[in-house]
Design an enzyme around this catalytic site. Structure first.
Site, PDB file in Angstrom:
ATOM      1  N   ASP A 109      12.475  22.642  22.143  1.00 49.68           N
ATOM      2  CA  ASP A 109      12.234  21.474  22.991  1.00 49.68           C
ATOM      3  C   ASP A 109      10.802  20.985  22.774  1.00 49.68           C
ATOM      4  OD1 ASP A 109      12.922  19.622  25.170  1.00 49.68           O
ATOM      5  OD2 ASP A 109      11.418  20.745  26.287  1.00 49.68           O
ATOM      6  N   THR A 169      11.914  13.887  23.521  1.00 48.53           N
ATOM      7  CA  THR A 169      10.500  14.262  23.516  1.00 48.53           C
ATOM      8  C   THR A 169       9.977  14.503  22.099  1.00 48.53           C
ATOM      9  OG1 THR A 169      11.159  16.558  23.909  1.00 48.53           O
ATOM     10  CG2 THR A 169      10.563  15.248  25.821  1.00 48.53           C
ATOM     11  N   THR A 170      10.816  15.082  21.258  1.00 47.34           N
ATOM     12  CA  THR A 170      10.412  15.310  19.863  1.00 47.34           C
ATOM     13  C   THR A 170      10.426  13.993  19.089  1.00 47.34           C
ATOM     14  OG1 THR A 170      11.408  17.513  19.974  1.00 47.34           O
ATOM     15  CG2 THR A 170      10.889  16.667  17.791  1.00 47.34           C
ATOM     16  N   ASP A 197      17.953  19.010  30.218  1.00 49.73           N
ATOM     17  CA  ASP A 197      17.804  17.786  29.406  1.00 49.73           C
ATOM     18  C   ASP A 197      19.082  16.955  29.444  1.00 49.73           C
ATOM     19  OD1 ASP A 197      15.273  18.567  28.801  1.00 49.73           O
ATOM     20  OD2 ASP A 197      15.629  19.003  26.685  1.00 49.73           O
TER      21      ASP A 197
END
Length: 559
Positions: free
Chosen positions: A95, A128-129, A421
């Site tokens: 994550d 997020t990545t 998530d």
């Protein structure tokens, strides 16, 4: 002596030199007086200007992007994060937000990307990545343009036009099945599968997709995930995880209390039951006889009994306290037929009060001032090797508990992050029901639209637009590389398909070919994808505008 003219010339030259030197000294003194010393370099202050400052920002941001780049996509790799202070604390995750939260870089631009990733995690829950990698790729392209002597403001102007077109293209390609409950539930399941496919839960993605969608649909349109409680129990496999319609508190019922109770009236409290005991550190009580000691103990018991009586006057048959209850009050509760549960964790108490409709109380003197919660059935059950308390038929019908099972703590922690998530993305999709295609399809659509705009735009801004399109195409390229596929072969094929008008084509990572995303049911939330592009652009633009880095001197502590 014989040449008076030559002597006078020498004297004149000497006089003029003296005037020049004195004027220079005067100018330097004036400059020192006009331009004060801004930075105390001897105390640790630093200043970087122009090209050096920009290069430092680019390098820091690209290093952060490269750090999480290998975790992107369904075939992304994991990272092990180990604490230097506590060697037993080990974190295994892919994550992006979790990885970036765990590091503390000195570079200012790197901190900007980390904050952007945290914001994406807070607002959307996923991507997020992607937002970090896209911002890093935009800055990589910007560095090449700056090397070609293109001004940063020109690049920014081109990027702003590119973002506008990219977002419009993404919105045109989006579908909205919010008005059809059956189709919308299928969309939610497909979004959950796509989100979970890049996580540790990917091997059981159908099971967890159904579990996540059922939990979110119970919220009836709300985005408050406090109603969904996740507990982790070691043992079994990930597939043994299940959704329970009710609330589970990880505590056991007091000694001698009922193990099953119907039509419960619950009083939730955060109060010390030993408030009148002498517990000041170092306090001493001098007495003259054992009878005086007995009198002190009797007085303490009397005051405890009075507090218990005050609680019982509100009419509960279940008392749950955040703090300890102790033996004597517990004995009084058992005698009165009230189930007593002590030392419940604060998050559990807050959530329990929310789902049962109770209010957390701390004083009980006035009758009718405490709001009780309700529940149809409370019983003690066993999960794995642990006893827990199960509340079913709570006042808030949307409340539910997800019980995660797994082999060890690291797997359970990562499973919780992955499921959280998915729940965040689904709750946002319920609110904003538009969906887009995944697998690199949306990125190629946006990149082609930006390329078309660049062809119609004269001047240097078109170079910035082309750079923006290349940065977008890097996302499917990285996804392919992380899966061990040949991106130099797949990406040109994918680009050619989109140029021909096959706009539903994307990467099929299972077979390693270009496939149809509609048939493969690879769907993502429009809100998530749109936020990734906007946030990455804003972060990259902020870093690109920097032309000076000033590091202030640390404050001197006076001894």
């Amino acid at each position: 002596q014989g040449f008076p003219e030559e002597t006078s010339r020498r004297a004149l030259a000497k006089h003029s030199l003296q005037r020049v030197s004195s004027s220079r000294i005067y100018e330097s003194k004036m400059a020192a007086r006009v331009v004060p010393k801004l930075f105390r370099e001897e105390a640790g202050a630093r200043e970087e200007k122009g090209q050096n400052a920009r290069l430092s920002s680019f390098v820091g941001a690209m290093a952060i992007a490269d750090l999480v780049k290998t975790t992107l996509g369904p075939k992304g790799m994991d990272k092990i994060l180990q604490s230097t202070s506590d060697t037993k604390k080990v974190l295994v995750t892919n994550d992006g937000a979790t990885i970036l939260k765990s590091i503390s870089p000195e570079n200012a631009a790197a901190k900007i990307l980390i904050d952007t990733s945290k914001t994406q995690d807070t607002v959307i829950g996923d991507g997020t990545t992607s937002v970090t990698v896209l911002a890093g790729e935009l800055l990589r392209e910007a560095e090449r343009l700056v090397d070609k002597k293109i001004h940063p403001q020109t690049i920014i102007a081109g990027w702003r036009k590119s973002v506008k077109v990219a977002r419009e293209t993404l919105e045109k390609s989006a579908k909205d099945n919010g008005s059809d409950p059956e189709l919308f539930k299928k969309d939610l399941l497909n979004i959950a599968r796509t989100t979970i496919s890049s996580k540790i839960l990917s091997q059981h993605k159908d099971h967890f997709s159904n579990l996540a969608v059922d939990a979110v649909l119970r919220l009836k349109g709300s985005t408050d995930l406090e109603h969904i409680h996740i507990i982790k129990k070691k043992g079994g496999s990930l597939k043994d995880s299940y959704l329970d319609e009710g609330f589970i508190l990880e505590k056991s019922i007091g000694i001698g209390g009922k193990k099953r109770l119907e039509n419960a009236k619950i009083l939730v409290a955060n109060t010390p039951m030993d408030t009148d005991k002498i517990k000041i550190f170092g306090a001493r009580v001098r007495v003259g006889s054992m009878q005086a000691v007995a009198e002190i103990e009797d007085e303490e018991k009397r005051k405890m009994k009075k507090k218990v009586d005050n609680i019982l006057q509100h009419g509960p048959n279940v008392f749950i306290n955040r703090q300890l209850i102790y033996n004597y009050p517990e004995q009084l509760f058992t005698k009165a037929g009230v189930m007593a549960i002590e030392h419940a964790d604060f998050v559990g108490v807050e959530r329990l009060a929310l789902v049962t409709g109770a209010e957390i109380a701390s004083t009980f003197d006035t009758p009718g001032t405490v709001k009780l919660g309700s529940c149809k059935l409370i019983e003690e059950i066993v999960i794995g090797e642990d006893k827990v308390i199960h509340f079913s038929g709570v006042a808030r019908g949307e409340a539910c508990t997800v019980v995660l099972r797994g082999a060890n703590k690291q797997i359970l922690d990562e499973a919780e992050r992955s499921l959280h998530d998915a729940l965040c993305v689904l709750s946002q999709t319920v609110k904003h029901s538009k969906t887009v295609l995944g697998g690199g399809c949306s990125e190629m659509l946006m990149a082609n639209a930006v390329d078309n705009l660049a062809r119609e735009t004269p001047g240097k801004e078109s170079l910035a637009m082309e750079a923006f399109a290349r940065a977008l195409r890097q996302l499917p390229t990285i996804i392919a590389d992380n899966g061990g596929l040949d991106s130099s072969d797949l990406i040109p094929i994918l680009r050619a398909c989109h140029t021909k008008g096959e706009v539903t084509k994307g990467l099929d990572m299972e077979k390693g070919v270009v496939g149809d995303m509609v048939e493969l049911r690879i769907i993502e939330s429009f809100k998530c994808k749109s936020q990734v592009v906007i946030s990455a652009h804003e972060a990259a633009e902020m870093i690109l505008r920097v032309d000076e880095i000033i590091t202030c001197a640390p404050r001197q502590r006076s001894r």
